[in-house]
Design a protein around this motif. Structure first.
Motif, mmCIF file in Angstrom:
data_model
loop_
_atom_site.group_PDB
_atom_site.id
_atom_site.type_symbol
_atom_site.label_atom_id
_atom_site.label_comp_id
_atom_site.label_asym_id
_atom_site.label_seq_id
_atom_site.Cartn_x
_atom_site.Cartn_y
_atom_site.Cartn_z
ATOM 1 N N THR A 177 2.702 -10.131 11.353
ATOM 2 C CA THR A 177 3.561 -9.027 11.273
ATOM 3 C C THR A 177 2.967 -8.626 13.060
ATOM 4 O OG1 THR A 177 2.236 -7.765 10.196
ATOM 5 C CG2 THR A 177 4.188 -8.904 9.093
ATOM 6 N N HIS A 178 4.001 -7.594 13.274
ATOM 7 C CA HIS A 178 3.671 -6.719 14.486
ATOM 8 C C HIS A 178 3.075 -5.615 13.626
ATOM 9 C CE1 HIS A 178 5.116 -9.284 17.345
ATOM 10 N NE2 HIS A 178 6.323 -9.143 17.063
ATOM 11 N N HIS A 179 1.674 -5.534 13.520
ATOM 12 C CA HIS A 179 1.248 -4.401 12.698
ATOM 13 C C HIS A 179 0.284 -3.467 13.392
ATOM 14 C CE1 HIS A 179 -2.407 -3.107 9.843
ATOM 15 N NE2 HIS A 179 -1.376 -2.326 9.696
ATOM 16 N N VAL A 180 0.458 -1.918 13.531
ATOM 17 C CA VAL A 180 -0.080 -0.973 13.986
ATOM 18 C C VAL A 180 -0.832 -0.251 12.938
ATOM 19 C CG1 VAL A 180 -0.137 0.932 15.752
ATOM 20 C CG2 VAL A 180 1.392 -0.761 16.028
ATOM 21 N N ALA A 181 -2.470 -0.011 12.837
ATOM 22 C CA ALA A 181 -2.839 0.894 12.085
ATOM 23 C C ALA A 181 -3.485 2.371 12.418
ATOM 24 C CB ALA A 181 -4.141 -0.068 11.476
ATOM 25 N N HIS A 182 -3.316 3.074 11.473
ATOM 26 C CA HIS A 182 -3.771 4.232 11.757
ATOM 27 C C HIS A 182 -4.589 4.641 10.411
ATOM 28 C CE1 HIS A 182 -0.937 5.178 15.097
ATOM 29 N NE2 HIS A 182 -0.218 4.606 14.447
ATOM 30 N N TRP A 183 -5.969 5.414 10.934
ATOM 31 C CA TRP A 183 -6.710 5.518 9.671
ATOM 32 C C TRP A 183 -7.002 7.039 9.600
ATOM 33 C CZ3 TRP A 183 -7.663 1.880 6.038
ATOM 34 C CH2 TRP A 183 -7.512 0.467 6.502
ATOM 35 N N VAL A 184 -7.243 7.809 8.683
ATOM 36 C CA VAL A 184 -7.624 8.972 8.389
ATOM 37 C C VAL A 184 -8.793 9.044 7.881
ATOM 38 C CG1 VAL A 184 -6.908 11.467 7.339
ATOM 39 C CG2 VAL A 184 -5.090 9.818 8.441
ATOM 40 N N PHE A 185 -9.473 9.960 8.106
ATOM 41 C CA PHE A 185 -11.061 9.801 7.533
ATOM 42 C C PHE A 185 -11.401 11.252 7.045
ATOM 43 C CE2 PHE A 185 -11.941 7.211 11.432
ATOM 44 C CZ PHE A 185 -11.715 5.853 10.937
ATOM 45 N N ARG A 186 -11.681 11.238 5.695
ATOM 46 C CA ARG A 186 -11.749 12.530 4.839
ATOM 47 C C ARG A 186 -12.894 11.996 3.511
ATOM 48 N NH1 ARG A 186 -10.241 9.639 1.109
ATOM 49 N NH2 ARG A 186 -8.258 9.615 0.407
ATOM 50 N N SER A 187 -13.536 12.830 3.064
ATOM 51 C CA SER A 187 -14.509 12.483 1.830
ATOM 52 C C SER A 187 -13.494 12.369 0.883
ATOM 53 C CB SER A 187 -15.130 13.656 1.528
ATOM 54 O OG SER A 187 -14.520 14.811 1.130
ATOM 55 N N MET A 188 -13.927 11.592 -0.315
ATOM 56 C CA MET A 188 -13.399 11.395 -1.488
ATOM 57 C C MET A 188 -12.895 12.624 -2.296
ATOM 58 S SD MET A 188 -14.732 7.596 -2.688
ATOM 59 C CE MET A 188 -13.332 7.435 -3.887
ATOM 60 N N GLU A 189 -13.839 13.700 -1.930
ATOM 61 C CA GLU A 189 -13.515 14.934 -2.766
ATOM 62 C C GLU A 189 -12.332 15.587 -1.997
ATOM 63 O OE1 GLU A 189 -16.365 13.909 -1.764
ATOM 64 O OE2 GLU A 189 -17.460 13.622 -3.692
ATOM 65 N N ILE A 197 -3.395 13.129 6.707
ATOM 66 C CA ILE A 197 -2.207 12.422 6.924
ATOM 67 C C ILE A 197 -0.994 13.025 7.526
ATOM 68 C CG2 ILE A 197 -0.361 11.104 5.740
ATOM 69 C CD1 ILE A 197 -2.569 10.257 3.479
ATOM 70 N N LEU A 198 -0.736 14.161 7.241
ATOM 71 C CA LEU A 198 0.478 14.894 7.804
ATOM 72 C C LEU A 198 0.317 15.052 9.323
ATOM 73 C CD1 LEU A 198 1.367 17.348 5.057
ATOM 74 C CD2 LEU A 198 2.630 15.433 5.675
ATOM 75 N N ILE A 200 -1.384 13.190 11.424
ATOM 76 C CA ILE A 200 -0.864 12.046 12.450
ATOM 77 C C ILE A 200 0.457 11.498 12.041
ATOM 78 C CG2 ILE A 200 -1.383 9.430 12.455
ATOM 79 C CD1 ILE A 200 -4.256 9.700 11.759
ATOM 80 N N LEU A 201 1.112 11.779 10.869
ATOM 81 C CA LEU A 201 2.387 11.561 10.711
ATOM 82 C C LEU A 201 3.204 12.195 11.802
ATOM 83 C CD1 LEU A 201 4.159 9.912 8.957
ATOM 84 C CD2 LEU A 201 4.230 11.581 7.188
ATOM 85 N N LYS A 202 3.034 13.614 12.183
ATOM 86 C CA LYS A 202 3.867 14.267 12.702
ATOM 87 C C LYS A 202 4.090 13.621 14.348
ATOM 88 C CE LYS A 202 2.911 18.519 10.060
ATOM 89 N NZ LYS A 202 2.383 19.980 10.063
ATOM 90 N N ASN A 203 3.089 12.827 14.687
ATOM 91 C CA ASN A 203 3.038 12.290 15.865
ATOM 92 C C ASN A 203 3.572 11.004 15.937
ATOM 93 O OD1 ASN A 203 2.139 14.919 17.320
ATOM 94 N ND2 ASN A 203 0.115 14.256 16.419
ATOM 95 N N LEU A 204 3.936 10.529 14.868
ATOM 96 C CA LEU A 204 4.398 9.023 14.798
ATOM 97 C C LEU A 204 6.015 8.865 14.736
ATOM 98 C CD1 LEU A 204 2.461 7.535 11.766
ATOM 99 C CD2 LEU A 204 2.448 7.121 14.132
ATOM 100 N N GLU A 205 6.256 7.983 15.482
ATOM 101 C CA GLU A 205 7.823 7.768 15.858
ATOM 102 C C GLU A 205 8.316 7.247 14.629
ATOM 103 O OE1 GLU A 205 11.116 5.167 18.369
ATOM 104 O OE2 GLU A 205 8.960 5.177 19.042
ATOM 105 N N ILE A 206 9.359 7.121 13.957
ATOM 106 C CA ILE A 206 10.006 6.616 12.916
ATOM 107 C C ILE A 206 11.259 6.285 13.357
ATOM 108 C CG2 ILE A 206 10.380 6.982 10.417
ATOM 109 C CD1 ILE A 206 8.498 9.105 9.914
ATOM 110 N N ALA A 223 3.833 15.953 -1.135
ATOM 111 C CA ALA A 223 3.697 16.457 0.162
ATOM 112 C C ALA A 223 4.219 15.790 1.140
ATOM 113 C CB ALA A 223 2.267 16.915 0.391
ATOM 114 N N VAL A 224 3.952 14.526 1.173
ATOM 115 C CA VAL A 224 4.333 13.560 2.517
ATOM 116 C C VAL A 224 5.655 13.239 2.064
ATOM 117 C CG1 VAL A 224 4.127 10.980 3.328
ATOM 118 C CG2 VAL A 224 1.958 12.352 2.787
ATOM 119 N N ARG A 225 6.171 12.988 0.938
ATOM 120 C CA ARG A 225 7.646 12.875 0.731
ATOM 121 C C ARG A 225 8.447 14.176 1.235
ATOM 122 N NH1 ARG A 225 11.623 13.843 -3.092
ATOM 123 N NH2 ARG A 225 13.161 12.134 -3.444
#
Length: 261
Positions: A177-189, A197-198, A200-206, A223-225
């Protein structure tokens, strides 16, 4: 054997085809154990009872049956990461976290051990006029995210946005596929906090005709939905958001966070 199908029509939008399967319980042998990343354990299963196993949707769930922390039998939902009927191998990925019976079983698993599974009971197959996919999740959704990226047709545009504890938890997918990956780093807590997530999502074209699939902690998925509906004006039929787990609740999930009030 499939014994029931239904169709959920969305007008000119995507369609979710619901397929029911014959429910079968299987006893499988652990063939390999791999510490795939610091927070993911990959278990390869095999055995003659895999004959007839089917999993047509990347976000299918099976039941696994393991000893609870008190020794009593318990069950948990897991996504088949990969199934190869030619080699007769089924791969499951387990998030390595403390306090869960499935993770405890995976940490102790050795080749030759047995694991009982059931299902999948059914599948939800997403189809229709989809030009682009946006897959959003956390480490618990990585099996479904990775599988969909790998199984989509060659050349399909797909964007992933996944929250994990650190850069060493990133995964690479074998895909055409034409795959573009974005990763968010945060602790499991902090896995119930949607802020990363929000942001990065705010700057993503949909683009138009993007199907958005979300699988994460229940409050994050909700929250994402809500952001996609309220701020990005994405029609609800173009979103499938599930709470794969709920912080502070054992064996809790919300198949459709749109039903949560």
């Amino acid at each position: 054997m499939k014994f029931f199908q239904s169709f959920l029509n969305r007008g000119d939008g995507p369609e979710i085809r619901r397929v029911r399967h014959e429910l079968v319980r299987r006893s499988l042998e652990v063939r390999a154990v791999e510490r795939f990343t610091p927070h993911m354990i990959r278990i390869t299963l095999g055995g003659p009872e895999l004959a007839g196993f089917t999993s047509p949707s990347p976000d299918d769930h099976i039941k696994i049956f393991v000893p609870g922390l008190d020794g009593s039998p318990t069950r948990r939902d897991y996504t088949p990461r990969r199934y190869d009927p030619q080699t007769g191998m089924l791969i499951l990925d387990f998030v390595n976290h403390h306090g869960g019976p499935a993770a405890a079983w995976a940490r102790a698993a050795r080749p030759g051990d047995r694991l009982e599974i059931g299902g999948p009971r059914g599948s939800q197959i997403i189809a229709g006029p989809i030009d682009h996919w946006l897959l959003i999740g956390d480490e618990t959704a990585l099996p479904a995210v990775g599988r969909r990226v790998e199984e989509l047709p060659a050349g399909t545009p797909v964007t992933t946005l996944v929250a994990v504890p650190g850069v060493e938890d990133e995964q690479a997918f074998a895909t055409a596929t034409h795959h573009v990956a974005h990763w968010v780093f945060r602790s499991m807590e902090q896995a119930d906090d949607a802020a990363g997530i929000l942001a990065i999502l705010k700057n993503l074209e949909i683009p138009d005709h993007t199907f958005v699939w979300v699988g994460a902690e229940a409050r994050v998925a909700k929250a994402v939905r809500q952001y996609l509906l309220d701020e990005r004006r994405i029609p609800p039929q173009w979103i499938k958001a599930s709470g794969y787990w709920a912080k502070g609740q054992a064996d809790a999930s919300v198949r459709d966070v749109g039903d949560v009030r």
